[in-house]
Design an enzyme around this catalytic site. Sequence first.
Site, PDB file in Angstrom:
ATOM      1  N   SER A 174      -0.694   4.134   0.643  1.00 40.68           N
ATOM      2  CA  SER A 174      -1.468   5.065   1.463  1.00 40.68           C
ATOM      3  C   SER A 174      -0.690   5.608   2.666  1.00 40.68           C
ATOM      4  CB  SER A 174      -2.781   4.420   1.912  1.00 40.68           C
ATOM      5  OG  SER A 174      -3.604   4.222   0.792  1.00 40.68           O
ATOM      6  N   GLY A 218      -4.384   6.826 -14.098  1.00 41.10           N
ATOM      7  CA  GLY A 218      -5.138   6.764 -12.844  1.00 41.10           C
ATOM      8  C   GLY A 218      -4.413   7.291 -11.620  1.00 41.10           C
ATOM      9  N   LYS A 266     -13.498  -4.318   0.844  1.00 46.10           N
ATOM     10  CA  LYS A 266     -14.360  -3.166   0.531  1.00 46.10           C
ATOM     11  C   LYS A 266     -15.860  -3.450   0.640  1.00 46.10           C
ATOM     12  CE  LYS A 266     -11.199  -0.644  -2.508  1.00 46.10           C
ATOM     13  NZ  LYS A 266     -11.050   0.081  -3.767  1.00 46.10           N
ATOM     14  N   GLY A 301     -14.746  -2.758 -19.045  1.00 49.33           N
ATOM     15  CA  GLY A 301     -14.710  -3.512 -17.793  1.00 49.33           C
ATOM     16  C   GLY A 301     -16.038  -3.454 -17.075  1.00 49.33           C
ATOM     17  N   GLY A 321     -16.116  -4.819 -13.551  1.00 51.13           N
ATOM     18  CA  GLY A 321     -15.800  -5.244 -12.188  1.00 51.13           C
ATOM     19  C   GLY A 321     -16.058  -4.126 -11.185  1.00 51.13           C
ATOM     20  N   GLY A 322     -15.375  -4.214 -10.051  1.00 51.08           N
ATOM     21  CA  GLY A 322     -15.579  -3.243  -8.974  1.00 51.08           C
ATOM     22  C   GLY A 322     -15.221  -1.824  -9.384  1.00 51.08           C
ATOM     23  N   ALA A 323     -14.108  -1.666 -10.075  1.00 53.02           N
ATOM     24  CA  ALA A 323     -13.679  -0.328 -10.490  1.00 53.02           C
ATOM     25  C   ALA A 323     -14.664   0.248 -11.511  1.00 53.02           C
ATOM     26  CB  ALA A 323     -12.276  -0.389 -11.085  1.00 53.02           C
ATOM     27  N   SER A 356       0.818  -1.222   0.000  1.00 48.23           N
ATOM     28  CA  SER A 356       0.000   0.000   0.000  1.00 48.23           C
ATOM     29  C   SER A 356       0.851   1.270   0.000  1.00 48.23           C
ATOM     30  CB  SER A 356      -0.916   0.014   1.226  1.00 48.23           C
ATOM     31  OG  SER A 356      -1.609   1.244   1.278  1.00 48.23           O
ATOM     32  N   ASP A 379     -13.021   6.455  -3.933  1.00 45.36           N
ATOM     33  CA  ASP A 379     -12.517   6.078  -5.266  1.00 45.36           C
ATOM     34  C   ASP A 379     -13.381   6.777  -6.327  1.00 45.36           C
ATOM     35  OD1 ASP A 379     -10.547   4.313  -4.318  1.00 45.36           O
ATOM     36  OD2 ASP A 379     -11.982   2.663  -4.204  1.00 45.36           O
TER      37      ASP A 379
HETATM   38  P1  ATR Z   1     -11.679  -4.624 -10.089  1.00 46.69           P
HETATM   39  O1  ATR Z   1     -12.354  -4.659  -8.769  1.00 46.69           O
HETATM   40  O2  ATR Z   1     -10.270  -4.135 -10.069  1.00 46.69           O
HETATM   41  O3  ATR Z   1     -12.498  -3.917 -11.119  1.00 46.69           O
HETATM   42  P2  ATR Z   1     -12.565  -7.216 -10.989  1.00 46.69           P
HETATM   43  O4  ATR Z   1     -13.863  -7.008 -10.296  1.00 46.69           O
HETATM   44  O5  ATR Z   1     -11.887  -8.535 -10.862  1.00 46.69           O
HETATM   45  O6  ATR Z   1     -11.492  -6.156 -10.536  1.00 46.69           O
HETATM   46  O7  ATR Z   1     -12.772  -6.869 -12.557  1.00 46.69           O
HETATM   47  C1  ATR Z   1     -11.768  -7.058 -13.479  1.00 46.69           C
HETATM   48  C2  ATR Z   1     -12.243  -6.517 -14.832  1.00 46.69           C
HETATM   49  O8  ATR Z   1     -11.156  -6.642 -15.753  1.00 46.69           O
HETATM   50  C3  ATR Z   1     -13.404  -7.279 -15.433  1.00 46.69           C
HETATM   51  O9  ATR Z   1     -14.176  -6.416 -16.222  1.00 46.69           O
HETATM   52  C4  ATR Z   1     -12.670  -8.317 -16.291  1.00 46.69           C
HETATM   53  O10 ATR Z   1     -13.438  -8.833 -17.358  1.00 46.69           O
HETATM   54  P3  ATR Z   1     -14.355 -10.165 -17.140  1.00 46.69           P
HETATM   55  O11 ATR Z   1     -15.535  -9.717 -16.341  1.00 46.69           O
HETATM   56  O12 ATR Z   1     -14.703 -10.566 -18.525  1.00 46.69           O
HETATM   57  O13 ATR Z   1     -13.486 -11.155 -16.418  1.00 46.69           O
HETATM   58  C5  ATR Z   1     -11.568  -7.455 -16.857  1.00 46.69           C
HETATM   59  N1  ATR Z   1     -10.441  -8.235 -17.340  1.00 46.69           N
HETATM   60  C6  ATR Z   1      -9.471  -8.832 -16.624  1.00 46.69           C
HETATM   61  N2  ATR Z   1      -8.582  -9.453 -17.417  1.00 46.69           N
HETATM   62  C7  ATR Z   1      -9.014  -9.265 -18.692  1.00 46.69           C
HETATM   63  C8  ATR Z   1      -8.519  -9.626 -19.975  1.00 46.69           C
HETATM   64  N3  ATR Z   1      -7.387 -10.337 -20.118  1.00 46.69           N
HETATM   65  N4  ATR Z   1      -9.223  -9.226 -21.077  1.00 46.69           N
HETATM   66  C9  ATR Z   1     -10.350  -8.507 -20.951  1.00 46.69           C
HETATM   67  N5  ATR Z   1     -10.857  -8.116 -19.760  1.00 46.69           N
HETATM   68  C10 ATR Z   1     -10.206  -8.478 -18.647  1.00 46.69           C
END
Ligand code: ATR
Length: 290
Positions: free
Chosen positions: A21, A249, A70, A130, A132-134, A19, A106
């Site tokens: 932070s 970022g 989180k 994407g 995911g969480g972000a 970290s 964030d």
């Molecule tokens: P975070 O919390 O950092 O957003 P996460 O919830 O694991 O992490 O989400 C990762 C994101 O990166 C997802 O959108 C994932 O796509 P999938 O939902 O299809 O898995 C994307 N991601 C990770 N590796 C990838 C890759 N090699 N190609 C395309 N998308 C990828």
Amino acid sequence: MTSGKTRVCGVMAYPVEHSMSPLMHNYFAERSGVDLAYVPFKVKPEAVGEAVGGAFALNVLGMNVTVPHKQAVMEHLVEIDEAALAIGAVNTLVRMEDGYKGYNTDAAGLLRTMKETGIQIKDQTCILLGAGGAAKAAAYVLAREGTKKVYLLNRNVERAEQLAKYMNGLFGREVLIPMALDRWNEIPEDGCLAVQSTSVGMHPNVDAAVIEDEAFYRKLSTAFDIVYTPMETRFMKLAAAAGAKTKNGLDMLLYQGVIAFELWNPDVTVSPETIDGARQLVMDFLAHKK
Ligand code: ATR
């Protein structure tokens, strides 16, 4: 120098050793003249509740919370800010009378970065990479700030559909349009604001980008990558080559910290000079690590 009056803040994560932070917040404290010490807390997933209770008992002023806590931390708080609740993730705890209130800085950090960089969201056509969480935090910010629409591209299209359904329900309009990543060429608009919220391209896989095709990047006027290691990702390079404005970022990281620090110290405004100093400190740290 710490004394009997020094306030304590910290970050809980597992692992926590990586970290940045502590570096950032101890610098903010020193430069802002606040008697505050910020320390790392390594907290195992099964001990999140105990850690929050223990921190409160120890008079800890505030905490940052990161991977993997989180979401799990949320049930241990007395109050949760509206944005954090909508995003379903808390990264900052602020001490209240009877426990901690949770925030998501964030999302606030992303918004502040966009504002400071002169990136307009309102009425813009956006592309979010994407789901995911972000991406959830970014989707919330874009929708709340009045984007025209967001094409939500993800490798796993079901995940994009779920996120779109949730956010569209929350905002009461079809603002997110889920799509499979490889169908980007069905997006009719040019001049889009793209937000890259996957971990693709992050060190050590610096030669990767979610989309390689040059034609995709010609659709962008601005390309924002939440990744900051390396400082210029392949996504940013491809976007710049196609003529788009780019941003990494790093400022999002800094501003999520600034916003948390100001939540803990409501009388303090972290100065632009201090933010510049912290940016340099983090960049030096990253360069040294490499
Ligand atoms: P975070 O919390 O950092 O957003 P996460 O919830 O694991 O992490 O989400 C990762 C994101 O990166 C997802 O959108 C994932 O796509 P999938 O939902 O299809 O898995 C994307 N991601 C990770 N590796 C990838 C890759 N090699 N190609 C395309 N998308 C990828």
